[in-house]
Design a protein around this motif. Structure first.
Motif, PDB file in Angstrom:
ATOM      1  N   GLY A 199       0.836  -1.193   0.000  1.00  0.00           N
ATOM      2  CA  GLY A 199       0.000   0.000   0.000  1.00  0.00           C
ATOM      3  C   GLY A 199       0.867   1.238   0.000  1.00  0.00           C
ATOM      4  O   GLY A 199       2.015   1.219   0.465  1.00  0.00           O
ATOM      5  N   GLN A 200       0.319   2.334  -0.545  1.00  0.00           N
ATOM      6  CA  GLN A 200       1.087   3.568  -0.636  1.00  0.00           C
ATOM      7  C   GLN A 200       0.166   4.771  -0.576  1.00  0.00           C
ATOM      8  O   GLN A 200      -0.970   4.735  -1.080  1.00  0.00           O
ATOM      9  CB  GLN A 200       1.900   3.591  -1.936  1.00  0.00           C
ATOM     10  N   TYR A 201       0.688   5.849   0.047  1.00  0.00           N
ATOM     11  CA  TYR A 201       0.004   7.141   0.085  1.00  0.00           C
ATOM     12  C   TYR A 201       0.986   8.177  -0.443  1.00  0.00           C
ATOM     13  O   TYR A 201       2.139   8.258   0.005  1.00  0.00           O
ATOM     14  CB  TYR A 201      -0.408   7.491   1.509  1.00  0.00           C
ATOM     15  N   LEU A 202       0.554   8.990  -1.424  1.00  0.00           N
ATOM     16  CA  LEU A 202       1.431   9.947  -2.079  1.00  0.00           C
ATOM     17  C   LEU A 202       0.728  11.280  -2.234  1.00  0.00           C
ATOM     18  O   LEU A 202      -0.450  11.329  -2.627  1.00  0.00           O
ATOM     19  CB  LEU A 202       1.841   9.416  -3.463  1.00  0.00           C
ATOM     20  N   VAL A 203       1.442  12.360  -1.944  1.00  0.00           N
ATOM     21  CA  VAL A 203       0.939  13.721  -2.134  1.00  0.00           C
ATOM     22  C   VAL A 203       1.970  14.519  -2.920  1.00  0.00           C
ATOM     23  O   VAL A 203       3.161  14.515  -2.582  1.00  0.00           O
ATOM     24  CB  VAL A 203       0.656  14.420  -0.796  1.00  0.00           C
ATOM     25  N   VAL A 204       1.529  15.183  -3.981  1.00  0.00           N
ATOM     26  CA  VAL A 204       2.387  16.085  -4.762  1.00  0.00           C
ATOM     27  C   VAL A 204       1.646  17.401  -4.884  1.00  0.00           C
ATOM     28  O   VAL A 204       0.536  17.454  -5.432  1.00  0.00           O
ATOM     29  CB  VAL A 204       2.697  15.513  -6.161  1.00  0.00           C
ATOM     30  N   SER A 205       2.239  18.485  -4.387  1.00  0.00           N
ATOM     31  CA  SER A 205       1.549  19.773  -4.360  1.00  0.00           C
ATOM     32  C   SER A 205       1.560  20.435  -5.734  1.00  0.00           C
ATOM     33  O   SER A 205       2.309  20.055  -6.636  1.00  0.00           O
ATOM     34  CB  SER A 205       2.191  20.701  -3.324  1.00  0.00           C
ATOM     35  N   ASP A 206       0.702  21.443  -5.882  1.00  0.00           N
ATOM     36  CA  ASP A 206       0.587  22.176  -7.138  1.00  0.00           C
ATOM     37  C   ASP A 206       1.908  22.877  -7.447  1.00  0.00           C
ATOM     38  O   ASP A 206       2.519  23.505  -6.572  1.00  0.00           O
ATOM     39  CB  ASP A 206      -0.545  23.199  -7.016  1.00  0.00           C
ATOM     40  N   ASP A 207       2.373  22.754  -8.695  1.00  0.00           N
ATOM     41  CA  ASP A 207       3.602  23.394  -9.162  1.00  0.00           C
ATOM     42  C   ASP A 207       4.862  22.866  -8.478  1.00  0.00           C
ATOM     43  O   ASP A 207       5.896  23.552  -8.466  1.00  0.00           O
ATOM     44  CB  ASP A 207       3.534  24.917  -8.977  1.00  0.00           C
ATOM     45  N   PHE A 208       4.827  21.660  -7.916  1.00  0.00           N
ATOM     46  CA  PHE A 208       6.052  21.021  -7.426  1.00  0.00           C
ATOM     47  C   PHE A 208       6.941  20.732  -8.631  1.00  0.00           C
ATOM     48  O   PHE A 208       6.549  20.010  -9.538  1.00  0.00           O
ATOM     49  CB  PHE A 208       5.703  19.737  -6.675  1.00  0.00           C
ATOM     50  N   ARG A 256      -3.437  13.930  -4.500  1.00  0.00           N
ATOM     51  CA  ARG A 256      -3.089  12.908  -3.505  1.00  0.00           C
ATOM     52  C   ARG A 256      -3.530  11.559  -4.059  1.00  0.00           C
ATOM     53  O   ARG A 256      -4.558  11.471  -4.738  1.00  0.00           O
ATOM     54  CB  ARG A 256      -3.735  13.184  -2.144  1.00  0.00           C
ATOM     55  N   ARG A 257      -2.745  10.543  -3.786  1.00  0.00           N
ATOM     56  CA  ARG A 257      -2.985   9.225  -4.374  1.00  0.00           C
ATOM     57  C   ARG A 257      -2.968   8.160  -3.286  1.00  0.00           C
ATOM     58  O   ARG A 257      -2.054   8.089  -2.478  1.00  0.00           O
ATOM     59  CB  ARG A 257      -1.904   8.923  -5.419  1.00  0.00           C
ATOM     60  N   TYR A 258      -4.021   7.324  -3.314  1.00  0.00           N
ATOM     61  CA  TYR A 258      -4.083   6.144  -2.459  1.00  0.00           C
ATOM     62  C   TYR A 258      -4.002   4.915  -3.373  1.00  0.00           C
ATOM     63  O   TYR A 258      -4.717   4.845  -4.382  1.00  0.00           O
ATOM     64  CB  TYR A 258      -5.404   6.073  -1.685  1.00  0.00           C
ATOM     65  N   SER A 259      -3.168   3.970  -3.042  1.00  0.00           N
ATOM     66  CA  SER A 259      -3.084   2.780  -3.880  1.00  0.00           C
ATOM     67  C   SER A 259      -2.735   1.565  -3.033  1.00  0.00           C
ATOM     68  O   SER A 259      -2.106   1.680  -1.970  1.00  0.00           O
ATOM     69  CB  SER A 259      -2.034   2.960  -4.983  1.00  0.00           C
ATOM     70  N   GLY A 260      -3.147   0.412  -3.510  1.00  0.00           N
ATOM     71  CA  GLY A 260      -2.842  -0.837  -2.815  1.00  0.00           C
ATOM     72  C   GLY A 260      -3.063  -2.011  -3.745  1.00  0.00           C
ATOM     73  O   GLY A 260      -3.792  -1.918  -4.746  1.00  0.00           O
ATOM     74  N   SER A 261      -2.420  -3.108  -3.448  1.00  0.00           N
ATOM     75  CA  SER A 261      -2.597  -4.324  -4.240  1.00  0.00           C
ATOM     76  C   SER A 261      -2.362  -5.538  -3.365  1.00  0.00           C
ATOM     77  O   SER A 261      -1.701  -5.461  -2.324  1.00  0.00           O
ATOM     78  CB  SER A 261      -1.637  -4.346  -5.437  1.00  0.00           C
ATOM     79  N   THR A 262      -2.900  -6.646  -3.799  1.00  0.00           N
ATOM     80  CA  THR A 262      -2.712  -7.911  -3.097  1.00  0.00           C
ATOM     81  C   THR A 262      -2.458  -8.999  -4.127  1.00  0.00           C
ATOM     82  O   THR A 262      -2.911  -8.905  -5.277  1.00  0.00           O
ATOM     83  CB  THR A 262      -3.947  -8.255  -2.239  1.00  0.00           C
ATOM     84  N   ILE A 276      -6.991   8.770  -7.177  1.00  0.00           N
ATOM     85  CA  ILE A 276      -6.267  10.031  -7.223  1.00  0.00           C
ATOM     86  C   ILE A 276      -7.277  11.169  -7.120  1.00  0.00           C
ATOM     87  O   ILE A 276      -8.255  11.216  -7.878  1.00  0.00           O
ATOM     88  CB  ILE A 276      -5.442  10.158  -8.512  1.00  0.00           C
ATOM     89  N   GLU A 277      -7.028  12.072  -6.157  1.00  0.00           N
ATOM     90  CA  GLU A 277      -7.909  13.206  -5.909  1.00  0.00           C
ATOM     91  C   GLU A 277      -7.131  14.504  -6.058  1.00  0.00           C
ATOM     92  O   GLU A 277      -5.918  14.554  -5.814  1.00  0.00           O
ATOM     93  CB  GLU A 277      -8.487  13.143  -4.494  1.00  0.00           C
ATOM     94  N   SER A 278      -7.829  15.568  -6.421  1.00  0.00           N
ATOM     95  CA  SER A 278      -7.202  16.891  -6.452  1.00  0.00           C
ATOM     96  C   SER A 278      -6.998  17.373  -5.024  1.00  0.00           C
ATOM     97  O   SER A 278      -7.789  17.069  -4.126  1.00  0.00           O
ATOM     98  CB  SER A 278      -8.067  17.877  -7.227  1.00  0.00           C
ATOM     99  N   LEU A 279      -5.921  18.133  -4.810  1.00  0.00           N
ATOM    100  CA  LEU A 279      -5.615  18.590  -3.447  1.00  0.00           C
ATOM    101  C   LEU A 279      -6.554  19.678  -2.968  1.00  0.00           C
ATOM    102  O   LEU A 279      -6.945  19.709  -1.802  1.00  0.00           O
ATOM    103  CB  LEU A 279      -4.172  19.105  -3.385  1.00  0.00           C
ATOM    104  N   ASP A 280      -6.926  20.584  -3.858  1.00  0.00           N
ATOM    105  CA  ASP A 280      -7.711  21.742  -3.403  1.00  0.00           C
ATOM    106  C   ASP A 280      -9.145  21.379  -3.047  1.00  0.00           C
ATOM    107  O   ASP A 280      -9.664  21.757  -1.998  1.00  0.00           O
ATOM    108  CB  ASP A 280      -7.668  22.850  -4.465  1.00  0.00           C
ATOM    109  N   LEU A 281      -9.804  20.605  -3.908  1.00  0.00           N
ATOM    110  CA  LEU A 281     -11.217  20.294  -3.682  1.00  0.00           C
ATOM    111  C   LEU A 281     -11.461  18.859  -3.219  1.00  0.00           C
ATOM    112  O   LEU A 281     -12.568  18.535  -2.787  1.00  0.00           O
ATOM    113  CB  LEU A 281     -12.010  20.546  -4.975  1.00  0.00           C
ATOM    114  N   GLY A 282     -10.471  18.016  -3.329  1.00  0.00           N
ATOM    115  CA  GLY A 282     -10.660  16.608  -2.995  1.00  0.00           C
ATOM    116  C   GLY A 282     -11.508  15.867  -4.007  1.00  0.00           C
ATOM    117  O   GLY A 282     -12.002  14.766  -3.737  1.00  0.00           O
ATOM    118  N   ALA A 283     -11.680  16.451  -5.201  1.00  0.00           N
ATOM    119  CA  ALA A 283     -12.513  15.824  -6.226  1.00  0.00           C
ATOM    120  C   ALA A 283     -11.774  14.661  -6.872  1.00  0.00           C
ATOM    121  O   ALA A 283     -10.558  14.702  -7.080  1.00  0.00           O
ATOM    122  CB  ALA A 283     -12.893  16.864  -7.279  1.00  0.00           C
ATOM    123  N   LEU A 284     -12.513  13.635  -7.213  1.00  0.00           N
ATOM    124  CA  LEU A 284     -11.943  12.464  -7.864  1.00  0.00           C
ATOM    125  C   LEU A 284     -11.435  12.834  -9.258  1.00  0.00           C
ATOM    126  O   LEU A 284     -12.158  13.422 -10.058  1.00  0.00           O
ATOM    127  CB  LEU A 284     -12.989  11.358  -7.971  1.00  0.00           C
TER     128      LEU A 284
END
Length: 773
Positions: A518-527, A540-546, A570-578
């Motif tokens: 499993g992994q959690y990743l955040v990359v900000s705007d204009d990084f 922001r990204r949530y991912s997992g596999s089995t 994967i969701e947008s950081l500002d609004l949390g929209a899918l």
């Protein structure tokens, strides 16, 4: 055929008992087991014995005179010293004795380290897999081969791996934190041969080519491996579990045996000077004004200095990469940029030192992932903090490198690397720019490390000032299967915006039968680390596999099933929209002959904030899309004369449909000197906005005159770019470490009718000479 039940138990017990015996008794056991097969060898100290912790110990043999490499193994040393003859399978039958008798010797004198083997094979010459002769080719991994990894500082993390087949083809890897760099190219020699019942390989590795600490009675780590490709079998002198992935298991330095009895010569400064000269004839008909048959020449030099036993400095002046192979074209139907592997020698050597955020836990290469370093990287959304193709390249256009310097090494638990490169100004394309990369990391525990990275670009691509990126990372590996890690990084551009950041955390379990990550990743705007690669930001990204991978014992022709499922959001950081959601699953079957068949399916949700251009003529409108697809894939085992991976994908693509037919990693061995490597990617896309076809076809041909002299050609056709390209490359290592290249490259447009119209062309000659002191 697999050995089972009582036979397996008896052999395993006998082997464990033999390893636990003192050397003399172990030698007697070896003599008894070989009775009736060969004349009894003379009494001598055993080369392989057990230790108190159950791990193998190998004794190196000191020679009074240099070994003659002739592929015959008829010198007295082979009669007077008992061989290393106990190898355990990693796959297919984990822990069982190797199926074909194998003998090895490790020797040294004042100049060289030697490794020799005598490999019996009951299949006979017609059954041996040996169809590759070139140096540094991936095809060697699909042959029968023999080799070893040496951990010269005995830290259980780093080392070098060399292997060869009896035709003389050879390959070498530098291993950093149990990850290989395939583009290390030291000076060493190989000779192979045959005998009645098998084949032999002899290797001589000059001490000047490797790093080590001199002195008497030193101890290294060592892992010796033999591959029997027709059985898809990999065996090692020190046990390595199947969860490490079979062919990748040699890189598990922490599982290596112990090599003793080394009285090593003074390492000296190991000074290398490599001057070069080039001559070129170029045309570029797309430039204004046009360039036609422009004659040019240049001189440059590379310098290497061993500062200490484990610290090396590299300097390059007027660096030239004219001999580098061209990139292979790819079809890109996504909304994110592609990455290409690094192929330039200066950036390849020591590449593993600059890796940032790469996981060390898990086995078999299934888990991990990370922030990358050096060449490729930047997986699905994962930023790469150091992407070396940002230096000296803008797109596919070369930017002259005036000079560069690099220092890499390790002192105790601390590993470090520093690089500085100065590029020249190119009118209307790039200002003169200085690049700096600094990396430090410290070993913790047995298979873990923590570290930091800093990069600086003196002239930003997006602002008038400089750009910096920096971060810290941690990678923890427990046992052979459990891994945790992550990183935190920031980037800033002078005069443009505030500091931006990215961070991730991950965990994985990667056993042979079960896997979970499993992994959690955040990359900000204009990084934007400008010596890195960021394909996507502001998410922001949530991912997992089995994964479940049983090895059936009641189906002889199937080696392993793999059932896996994954989820990504994967969701947008500002609004949390899918923005993206992917459900995926698949079934893969690996057969005993190393063929594989697989079926995968995926369900995708994508939100496009703006139109997406998917070809030169068609764009997908902004909006929300839900589409599904399925892929059937068959892989022909690499040991075959004709091998490769064929796949068919059928399904929806945004608001339309897609049919993709691919044949990748193809190889047809016409002879042990000649092979063809075909590939094709055919994509038929039908959308309301328009239909199009995107196809890339490539054929590579390789012809070896000797293991050190060969010619290769690559022809490619890209329908979307309307381009046809040719690359021919002759390489001759005329003396150890000294090379001559002749390279021809052209690109043509297929927009018109008839013969494709020339756009650019180059013919380059390059010669280098290695001087060692």
């Amino acid at each position: 055929m697999r050995m089972r039940n009582g036979t397996v138990c008896w052999l395993g017990s006998a082997f464990a008992l033999a390893l636990a015996l003192p050397p003399a008794l172990a030698a007697q056991a070896s003599l008894s087991s070989d009775a009736g097969q060969n004349p009894p060898p003379p009494l001598a100290p055993a080369s392989l014995a057990g230790t108190e912790d159950g791990r193998a110990t190998i004794r190196a043999i000191r020679l009074s005179e240099p070994l003659r490499l002739d592929g015959a193994l008829d010198e007295a040393v082979y009669r007077d010293n008992l061989p290393i003859d106990r190898f355990l399978q990693t796959i297919p039958d984990e822990g069982q004795p190797i199926t074909e008798r194998t003998e090895a010797w490790v020797m040294f004198d004042e100049e060289n380290l030697y490794l020799s083997c005598r490999c019996w094979d009951s299949a006979g010459p017609e059954g041996w897999v040996a169809n590759e002769m070139r140096r540094d080719t991936d095809g060697l991994r699909e042959n029968d081969f023999f080799g070893a990894l040496f951990d010269t500082f005995h830290d259980g993390r780093n080392g070098f791996n060399m292997y060869a087949n009896w035709l003389g083809a050879r390959n070498d890897q530098w291993v950093t934190d149990e990850a290989p760099n395939n583009d290390w190219n030291p000076v060493w020699s190989v000779r192979g041969g045959q005998f009645d019942g098998g084949w032999v390989v002899e290797m001589a590795i000059p001490f000047k080519s490797i790093r080590y600490v001199s002195g008497s009675d030193h101890t290294w780590g060592i892992q010796i491996r033999r591959a029997i490709r027709r059985r898809n079998e990999y065996s090692h002198v020190a046990f390595v579990p199947a969860s490490t992935g079979g062919r990748q298991s040699i890189n598990r330095v922490s599982a290596a045996a112990t090599l003793t009895g080394l009285d090593l010569p003074p390492a000296g400064k190991n000074i290398e000077i490599k001057p070069y000269a080039t001559s070129s004839l170029t045309s570029n008909l797309t430039r204004v004004p046009r360039i036609s048959n422009d004659v040019d020449g240049d001189l440059g030099v590379d310098f290497k200095l061993g500062i200490t036993a484990n610290i090396t400095a590299d300097l390059t002046y007027n660096t030239d990469f004219a001999q580098v192979e061209v990139d292979e074209r790819q079809v890109n139907l996504s909304r994110f940029s592609l990455s290409f592997p690094e192929k330039r020698e200066f950036f390849l050597e020591g590449q593993g030192t600059f890796d940032f955020g790469r996981g060390t836990g898990g086995g078999g290469g299934r888990g991990g992932g990370g922030g990358g370093g050096g060449g490729g990287g930047g997986g699905r959304g994962m930023p790469t903090m150091f992407y070396s193709r940002r230096i000296g390249l803008i797109g596919s256009e070369a930017v002259p490198i005036l000079a560069g310097a690099r220092v890499t090494g390790k002192e105790g638990r601390l590993a470090f690397g520093a690089m500085n490169v100065q590029t020249d100004r190119v009118a209307d394309m790039a200002p003169a720019t200085n690049f700096t990369v600094v990396r430090v990391k410290s070993d913790v525990l047995r298979r873990s490390n923590i570290g930091a990275l800093f990069t600086n670009r003196s002239r930003s691509l997006t602002g008038c000032g400089s750009n910096q990126a920096y971060g810290v990372d941690a990678n923890f590996g427990f046992g052979q299967t459990v891994g945790f890690g992550g990183f935190y990084a920031q980037a800033r551009t002078e005069g443009v915006a505030s500091v931006k950041d990215a961070y991730t955390a991950r965990a994985s379990y990667d056993g042979d039968t079960y896997g979970l990550n499993g992994q959690y990743l955040v990359v900000s705007d204009d990084f934007n680390p400008e010596i890195g690669l960021v394909r996507r930001d502001d998410f922001r990204r949530y991912s997992g596999s089995t994964r479940y991978s049983p090895r059936p014992r009641n189906i002889e022709w199937i080696r392993q099933f793999t059932v896996e499922a994954g989820y990504e959001r994967i969701e947008s950081l500002d609004l949390g929209a899918l923005e993206t959601e992917v459900w995926s699953g698949g079934l893969n079957v690996e057969f005993e002959n190393s063929d594989m068949v697989g079926l995968r399916g995926s369900s995708n949700v994508e939100r496009l904030e703006r139109p997406l251009r998917v070809s030169s003529t068609v764009s997908v409108p902004a909006g929300d899309y839900d589409f599904k697809s399925a892929t059937l894939q068959y892989t022909f085992g690499g040991q075959r004369r004709a091998s490769g991976q064929a796949s068919l994908e059928i399904g929806e693509f945004y608001d339309g449909t897609i049919t993709t037919v691919q044949f990748q990693r193809g190889r047809i061995a016409l002879h042990n000197r000649l092979s063809l490597l075909p590939s094709i990617s055919y994509n038929d896309v039908r959308l309301p906005a328009g239909d199009f076809n995107a196809t890339v076809v490539g054929v590579r041909a390789d012809l070896a005159f000797t293991p050190l002299m060969f010619v290769g050609g690559l022809v490619q056709y890209d329908t979307d770019a309307d381009a046809f390209s040719t690359n021919l490359r002759f390489r001759w290592e005329y003396a150890p470490g000294s090379e001559f290249f002749a390279v021809y490259t052209d690109e043509r447009s297929t927009l018109g009718s008839g013969i494709p119209e020339l756009e650019n062309r180059a013919f380059v000659l390059k010669i280098s000479r290695l001087l060692r002191f």
